[in-house]
Scaffold this active site. Structure first.
Site, PDB file in Angstrom:
ATOM      1  CG  HIS A 118      32.719   8.107  -0.212  1.00  0.00           C
ATOM      2  ND1 HIS A 118      33.557   7.146   1.165  1.00  0.00           N
ATOM      3  CD2 HIS A 118      31.269   8.036   0.819  1.00  0.00           C
ATOM      4  CE1 HIS A 118      32.561   7.071   1.924  1.00  0.00           C
ATOM      5  NE2 HIS A 118      31.458   7.023   2.432  1.00  0.00           N
TER       6      HIS A 118
HETATM    7 ZN   LIG Z   1      28.399   7.725   5.545  1.00  0.00          ZN
END
Ligand SMILES: [Zn+2]
Length: 297
Positions: A118
């Site tokens: 992320h």
């Molecule tokens: Zn995850």
């Protein structure tokens, strides 16, 4: 023997105000130690800042390395970036890169941390500080390799997709629960969004049907595999219905595809959330040993 990359700095005490479970990497190490002579241990070096700056904004790299990350970014990451966290963030991409180099020589290696998919150019997010997958892929591409990142975490590999977009020698694949974090998805080379509750048979069928054409169309020299275990039915942050046996079948499938093509594969861990840290660590270790049994030379 299965090559495993681990560093003492992976195992850090939880910083204050952290919701992330920091005990997982220690539990993974302990369970792998129980495997005895099957495991060959390797220790990575921290990566030079320039390699981080190949995918991350130099200002953000400087903020992390000096442990001076602004509060809004720390909130997005999910914990404050202390000096200990910063040291860990610099060594984890080194671990994924070392796993890739070992895989090129021996067929397979696993990083016991990483999969920080992320993390974006100017900030970390979702418990990820630096994006080890993108840092390693960019470095390997710089050295003339074609790299496919296969991301089977239940959350989309949005950071990896964004950081590697437009690089002709890198491709990204993400199979994830469509309704899960992140709300705003990035565009991978191939995204496979799944509806809630998908179980073993459907999951494995869709994975095989979508991954094979990308694998053969792109023709990588190496697979970086984010083997998150949060598609597990009992995961606190997953939305899918994959069983323990389904996760093992997934690793056999991915490893088998690599083996059939003579492709080296380096794995990282990834998501896996819940109160039972040891059970989650055991899922990660099962992934590593299953992949290693198929691929290690
Ligand atoms: Zn995850």
């Amino acid at each position: 023997m299965i090559a495993v990359v681990h560093h003492p700095d992976y195992v850090t005490p939880a910083p204050a105000r952290s919701t992330y479970r920091w005990g997982k990497n220690g539990a993974i190490r302990d369970l792998l130690l129980e495997e005895g002579d099957r495991i060959a241990w390797h220790c990575p070096d921290p990566v030079p800042p320039a390699w981080l700056e190949a995918v991350h904004d130099p200002d953000y790299v400087a903020e992390v390395l000096a442990a001076r990350v602004p509060a809004d970014k720390a909130r997005r990451i999910g914990f404050p970036v202390t000096e200990t966290v910063a040291r860990r963030a610099q060594v984890v991409p080194g671990g994924t890169l070392l796993a890739a180099r070992l895989a090129l020589a021996r067929g397979f290696a696993a990083n016991t941390a990483g999969g920080s998919h992320h993390a974006l150019a100017t900030t970390g997010a979702g418990y990820c500080v630096f994006n080890d997958l993108a840092v390693a892929a960019a470095r390997l591409a710089e050295e003339g390799r074609r790299v496919l990142v296969v991301d089977c975490d239940v959350h989309q590999g949005d950071g990896t997709a964004a950081l590697l977009a437009g690089r002709p020698d890198c491709a990204t694949y993400s199979i994830h629960a469509d309704k899960n974090f992140p709300v705003r998805k990035a565009r991978s080379t191939l995204d496979v969004p799944l509806p809630d509750g998908v179980g073993d048979d459907e999951y494995l069928d869709i994975l095989a049907r979508t991954l094979v054409p990308l694998l053969d169309g792109f023709g990588p020299d190496l697979i970086l595999y984010q083997a998150g275990v949060d598609p597990f039915a009992g995961d606190r942050l997953g939305r899918l219905g994959v069983s323990e046996a389904g996760l093992v079948a997934r690793e056999r499938l991915v490893a088998g595809l690599a083996r059939e093509r003579g492709l080296p594969l380096a794995s990282t861990v990834g998501g896996g959330y819940g109160d039972d840290t040891v059970a989650i660590a055991a899922r990660h270790v099962r992934a590593i040993t299953t992949l290693g049994d198929v691929l290690a030379r």
